[in-house]
Design an enzyme around this catalytic site. Structure first.
Site, PDB file in Angstrom:
ATOM      1  N   LEU A 196     -13.797  -1.773  36.176  1.00 18.13           N
ATOM      2  CA  LEU A 196     -15.121  -1.351  36.613  1.00 18.13           C
ATOM      3  C   LEU A 196     -15.792  -2.627  37.108  1.00 18.13           C
ATOM      4  O   LEU A 196     -15.573  -3.704  36.538  1.00 18.13           O
ATOM      5  CB  LEU A 196     -15.918  -0.758  35.445  1.00 18.13           C
ATOM      6  N   ASP A 197     -16.617  -2.496  38.150  1.00 17.34           N
ATOM      7  CA  ASP A 197     -17.315  -3.674  38.660  1.00 17.34           C
ATOM      8  C   ASP A 197     -18.192  -4.279  37.566  1.00 17.34           C
ATOM      9  O   ASP A 197     -18.572  -3.593  36.613  1.00 17.34           O
ATOM     10  CB  ASP A 197     -18.221  -3.290  39.843  1.00 17.34           C
ATOM     11  N   LYS A 198     -18.558  -5.529  37.762  1.00 15.22           N
ATOM     12  CA  LYS A 198     -19.395  -6.225  36.767  1.00 15.22           C
ATOM     13  C   LYS A 198     -20.693  -5.441  36.508  1.00 15.22           C
ATOM     14  O   LYS A 198     -21.164  -5.359  35.377  1.00 15.22           O
ATOM     15  CB  LYS A 198     -19.703  -7.640  37.284  1.00 15.22           C
ATOM     16  N   LYS A 213     -19.053   2.733  45.818  1.00 15.91           N
ATOM     17  CA  LYS A 213     -20.034   1.985  46.613  1.00 15.91           C
ATOM     18  C   LYS A 213     -19.683   2.076  48.102  1.00 15.91           C
ATOM     19  O   LYS A 213     -20.555   2.271  48.950  1.00 15.91           O
ATOM     20  CB  LYS A 213     -20.081   0.519  46.178  1.00 15.91           C
TER      21      LYS A 213
END
Ligand code: URA
Length: 237
Positions: free
Chosen positions: A102-104, A191
């Site tokens: 998962l992205d930061k 995104k």
């Protein structure tokens, strides 16, 4: 089962390694110091500890984490905090790693395991494991966007994504809340999908992976072991 077999299954190495563990470390069964690997133990009714630490009976460990923002989905990083840093010392099992990324700045469901085979199955592009995300979007998401997602969005870099199911929860005053179900896991997948329709994800949380749903009792940064039932759901993938 025999104590030495149980210790081997729990990650203490080969039978030979386990012999050394029994000789050199303090292995207790129900608080009694045991040196004999042939001692019969039952994972259900005996408590086994090594140097005071309880032994997990499974060969592999499977953890559900509610990942907070600001933490990296990695096992180590020179500067940043990783999801492994969120585990207590006792839970930092050798070989534990996050299943995918998962992205930061993304929150939510992340599985941590020592089981490479399971991770491989979950991440295999061929399996099309569904992931459900809740998101807040800058811009009003429209029915046209829903139709575009259903056909498969084309990212700005030209990649044509697989069809995704987009549900609009609200869309007003220039912002929206949505839920989206995707069956692939490209870098910045969600995104990029919204970028392709001229909108921006400003908050993202994963709620589901396959049939596994994030436990709503877990606060951000909290985790727990998967239940047998949840494991079976993952194995069914
Ligand atoms: N899609 C994204 O853009 N980011 C994530 O972290 C997960 C899915």
């Amino acid at each position: 089962m025999r104590l030495d077999k149980l210790l081997a299954h729990a990650g203490f190495g080969t039978r030979k390694d386990v012999k050394q563990v029994l000789k050199k470390r303090k292995v207790c069964v129900d608080q009694k110091h045991i040196r004999d690997g042939a001692c019969q133990v039952s994972p259900e009714s005996n408590e086994v500890t090594v140097d005071g630490e309880p032994v997990l009976f499974t060969e592999h460990v499977y953890i559900m984490l509610n990942k907070p923002q600001g933490v990296l989905s990695a096992t180590e990083d020179k500067v940043g905090k990783t999801v492994i840093d969120l585990l207590s010392e006792g839970d930092k099992r050798k070989g534990i790693f996050p299943v995918g990324r998962l992205d930061k700045d993304t929150e939510g469901l992340l599985i941590l395991t020592t089981d490479g085979q399971m991770a491989h199955e979950l991440l295999s592009p061929k399996k099309h494991v569904a992931k459900v995300y809740f998101a807040r979007i800058l811009g009003e998401v429209t029915k046209d966007d829903v139709a575009t997602f259903e056909k498969g969005v084309t990212f700005l870099d030209g990649y044509h994504a697989l069809p995704a199911k987009l549900d609009i929860i609200s869309a007003q005053n220039g912002q929206s809340t949505i839920r989206v179900k995707v069956v692939e896991g490209k870098f910045h997948q969600v995104k990029k999908m919204f970028e392709a329709v001229g909108k921006k994800v400003i908050y993202l949380k994963r709620e589901r992976m396959g049939e596994l749903v994030l436990d709503s009792n877990l606060e951000l940064g909290e985790y727990r072991l998967l239940s047998e039932k949840e494991l079976a759901l993952l194995r069914g993938i």
